[in-house]
Design a protein around this motif. Structure first.
Motif: not given
Length: 324
Positions: A152-165, A144-150
């Motif tokens: 959160n990492n996906e949210i951060l990645r999408r946010k970074a991609d959106k800001e970069s775009a 469960k902790a691993e899934a939550l971390e994954s």
């Protein structure tokens, strides 16, 4: 409690415990699973592994309270258990104490008359099931902790991609504005250069005309005036005259084989709109129209139809309208 001690309390032989630890990652759930998959019959469980196996057998000697050595797996008749005098832990037999000594480095052991009760088969099974449940719970929590971390990492990645775009798009817009401004500046400079050439040509024509008039007057014996020459000198030596700003352009549009059309348009009118306004007289569709000037020679075709009269420098001039 140490994993090995827990397994000893459940009744597993020391050698089997060590074998389980060597064949797994050292976790309790892996060790329990391995022991469950590799059971021994009761005779082997009591006597330990046979001599020809590769199980490691410790040669360390434990000393009892009477100063006599205690053989591995044995406790004197009077003693019920062994106690580590360094940490006060109690062990059912010398094998468990030997394991503790190997891992902790403690060497002071004493016999105790207090016996550690043996676990019944039902208690052993319950203990084993409890350990399995706890291991499964820890595994589920880790997953469960691993899934939550994954996540959160996906949210951060999408946010970074959106800001970069967004940043890339903003840079494109800034560059597009710069390019448009550069094109407008080039067009203005081109218009000014053409106007300077026109002024120089007009001044030269005027100077030659004045020269001819003066020579003609001199031949006829008439007085001549130096004012035109001064004017010409002023026109040729002075800088470009300030360009007058027009709001309308009076165009003389000549059409092959048809009478010329004279009409005024706002300077912001596009060439497409001019061509459309004379469509009935020219019969030429705006998309196929071509505007041409004689001096300086310039051709405006379909790709230039979006230009305004001001941008094309078609202010109060005559143009030829033809089919492309």
């Amino acid at each position: 409690m140490d994993i090995r001690n827990q397994l000893v309390d459940m009744g597993f032989p020391t050698a089997r415990i060590e074998a389980a630890m060597r064949n797994t990652d050292g976790s309790l759930e892996q060790a329990v699973g391995w022991l469950g998959e590799h059971p021994l019959d009761s005779a082997i469980a009591k006597t330990g592994p046979p001599p020809d196996t590769d199980e490691e057998i410790s040669t360390e000697v434990l000393i009892g309270s009477d100063g006599e050595p205690i053989e591995p797996g044995e406790v004197s008749a009077e003693a019920g258990s062994l106690v580590c005098q360094d940490c006060s832990k109690r062990f059912r037999n010398a094998a468990a104490a030997e394991m503790h000594a190997t891992r902790s480095g403690h060497t002071n052991f004493a016999e105790s008359v207090e016996k550690i009760p043996e676990l019944s088969p039902e208690q052993k099974a319950a203990k084993l099931e409890e350990l399995r449940l706890r291991a499964a719970e820890r595994k589920a929590l880790a997953a469960k902790a691993e899934a939550l971390e994954s996540k959160n990492n996906e949210i951060l990645r999408r946010k970074a991609d959106k800001e970069s775009a967004a940043l890339i798009e903003k840079q494109k817009q800034i560059q597009a504005k710069k390019d448009a401004e550069a094109r407008r500046r080039e067009q203005r400079e081109d218009v000014l250069a053409k106007q300077r050439i026109k002024d120089l040509i007009a001044a030269d024509r005027k100077a030659r005309q004045d020269k001819l008039e003066r020579e003609k007057a001199a031949r006829q014996g008439l007085p001549t005036s130096s004012t035109p020459a001064v004017a010409v000198a002023s026109a040729t030596t002075s800088g470009p005259r300030e360009k007058k700003e027009y709001t309308e352009s009076r165009l003389q549009i000549r059409i092959d084989g048809k009478p010329a059309v004279v009409q005024s348009f706002p300077v912001e009118t596009t060439l497409f709109e001019v061509a459309h306004s004379v469509l009935s007289q020219s019969g030429i569709e705006p998309a196929n129209a071509v505007f041409m000037t004689t001096f300086p020679t310039k051709r405006y075709s379909a790709e230039d139809m979006g230009m305004t009269l001001k941008e094309a420098n078609l202010i109060n001039v005559a143009v030829m309208l033809r089919q492309s």
